[in-house]
Write a protein that holds these residues in place. Structure first.
Motif, PDB file in Angstrom:
ATOM      1  N   THR A  16       0.837  -1.199   0.000  1.00  0.00           N
ATOM      2  CA  THR A  16       0.000   0.000   0.000  1.00  0.00           C
ATOM      3  C   THR A  16       0.871   1.248   0.000  1.00  0.00           C
ATOM      4  O   THR A  16       0.628   2.184  -0.782  1.00  0.00           O
ATOM      5  CB  THR A  16      -0.951  -0.010   1.221  1.00  0.00           C
ATOM      6  N   LEU A  63      -4.373   2.967  -5.787  1.00  0.00           N
ATOM      7  CA  LEU A  63      -4.246   1.648  -5.161  1.00  0.00           C
ATOM      8  C   LEU A  63      -4.807   0.557  -6.064  1.00  0.00           C
ATOM      9  O   LEU A  63      -4.191  -0.496  -6.239  1.00  0.00           O
ATOM     10  CB  LEU A  63      -4.943   1.651  -3.795  1.00  0.00           C
ATOM     11  N   ALA A  64      -5.979   0.801  -6.640  1.00  0.00           N
ATOM     12  CA  ALA A  64      -6.590  -0.184  -7.551  1.00  0.00           C
ATOM     13  C   ALA A  64      -5.728  -0.370  -8.796  1.00  0.00           C
ATOM     14  O   ALA A  64      -5.520  -1.507  -9.248  1.00  0.00           O
ATOM     15  CB  ALA A  64      -8.007   0.252  -7.919  1.00  0.00           C
ATOM     16  N   LEU A  68      -3.983  -3.677  -6.307  1.00  0.00           N
ATOM     17  CA  LEU A  68      -4.462  -4.017  -4.975  1.00  0.00           C
ATOM     18  C   LEU A  68      -5.980  -4.097  -4.974  1.00  0.00           C
ATOM     19  O   LEU A  68      -6.651  -3.369  -5.709  1.00  0.00           O
ATOM     20  CB  LEU A  68      -3.990  -2.970  -3.963  1.00  0.00           C
ATOM     21  N   GLN A  69      -6.512  -4.980  -4.143  1.00  0.00           N
ATOM     22  CA  GLN A  69      -7.967  -5.122  -4.015  1.00  0.00           C
ATOM     23  C   GLN A  69      -8.474  -4.038  -3.077  1.00  0.00           C
ATOM     24  O   GLN A  69      -8.177  -4.052  -1.882  1.00  0.00           O
ATOM     25  CB  GLN A  69      -8.329  -6.507  -3.479  1.00  0.00           C
ATOM     26  N   VAL A  70      -9.234  -3.094  -3.622  1.00  0.00           N
ATOM     27  CA  VAL A  70      -9.749  -1.975  -2.847  1.00  0.00           C
ATOM     28  C   VAL A  70     -11.245  -2.165  -2.648  1.00  0.00           C
ATOM     29  O   VAL A  70     -11.977  -2.390  -3.610  1.00  0.00           O
ATOM     30  CB  VAL A  70      -9.474  -0.633  -3.560  1.00  0.00           C
ATOM     31  N   LYS A  80     -10.748   0.267   2.157  1.00  0.00           N
ATOM     32  CA  LYS A  80      -9.959  -0.840   2.688  1.00  0.00           C
ATOM     33  C   LYS A  80      -9.203  -1.504   1.539  1.00  0.00           C
ATOM     34  O   LYS A  80      -9.778  -1.763   0.493  1.00  0.00           O
ATOM     35  CB  LYS A  80     -10.851  -1.861   3.373  1.00  0.00           C
ATOM     36  N   VAL A  81      -7.930  -1.762   1.784  1.00  0.00           N
ATOM     37  CA  VAL A  81      -7.128  -2.552   0.867  1.00  0.00           C
ATOM     38  C   VAL A  81      -7.066  -3.939   1.485  1.00  0.00           C
ATOM     39  O   VAL A  81      -6.674  -4.091   2.645  1.00  0.00           O
ATOM     40  CB  VAL A  81      -5.727  -1.951   0.686  1.00  0.00           C
ATOM     41  N   SER A  83      -6.258  -8.220   1.383  1.00  0.00           N
ATOM     42  CA  SER A  83      -5.506  -9.353   0.863  1.00  0.00           C
ATOM     43  C   SER A  83      -5.722 -10.518   1.813  1.00  0.00           C
ATOM     44  O   SER A  83      -5.376 -10.418   2.998  1.00  0.00           O
ATOM     45  CB  SER A  83      -4.018  -9.019   0.763  1.00  0.00           C
TER      46      SER A  83
END
Length: 188
Positions: A16, A63-64, A68-70, A80-81, A83
């Protein structure tokens, strides 16, 4: 061997931070991991970052775009990120107020798990943690180790001024006084 939840959170924290840095989004590590970097015990839950309120949408996109999964939770002040079973909160409001540039600008760039990133000053960490105390969340047992670990790094007069309207924070400061964790205040 499966990574531990702590390893998963640490990895997500680093990914992040790197994404925010590469996206040129002003940010700072805050919360329990910021306190940990400055000497407090390592938290056993999520990591937290602050971004400017004016940069919230761009931060989520950066972030996306970094893969990353946002997730967009019901709260209107963070993303929220995620994993696996771990997550990192990226907040643009803290204690009900928009994050402003001065808070992030006061941060100090420190190595965190081999990544250089801005980390809130100890005084700001304590203030934000104390201002979060209210009738729904008032866990002094989580705050006491942080206050003990950071006590020499904190401007306690500034903390007192900043949290004086929060009765939960005031009671916690009284506890710190009685336990001789911080310098006693003189009677007014």
């Amino acid at each position: 061997m499966q990574p531990s939840e702590r390893d998963e959170i640490r990895d997500l924290l680093k990914r992040t931070a790197v994404a925010l840095k590469e996206g040129d989004v002003p940010f700072a590590l805050c919360g329990g991991y910021a306190a940990w970097v400055r000497g407090a015990p390592e938290p056993d839950h999520d990591a937290d970052f602050l971004v400017l309120a004016s940069e919230a949408e761009r931060a989520a996109k950066v972030l996306a775009d970094a893969g990353l999964q946002v997730e967009d939770p019901a709260e209107d002040w963070l993303v929220k990120v995620v994993s696996g079973g771990s997550f990192v909160d990226v907040l643009w409001r803290t204690c009900g107020h928009p994050v402003e540039s001065d808070l992030i600008e006061r941060s100090e760039v420190l190595p965190v798990l081999s990544v250089q990133m801005p980390v809130l000053q100890a005084t700001d960490i304590v203030i934000t943690k104390l201002m979060a105390l209210d009738e729904h969340y008032c866990d002094f047992s989580r705050m006491l180790p942080v206050a003990r670990a950071l006590r020499e790094q904190v401007d306690w007069a500034e903390v007192r001024r900043s949290v004086e309207d929060n009765p939960f924070a005031a009671v916690f400061l009284e506890l710190l006084d009685r336990l001789d964790v911080v310098p006693r205040t003189s009677a007014a």
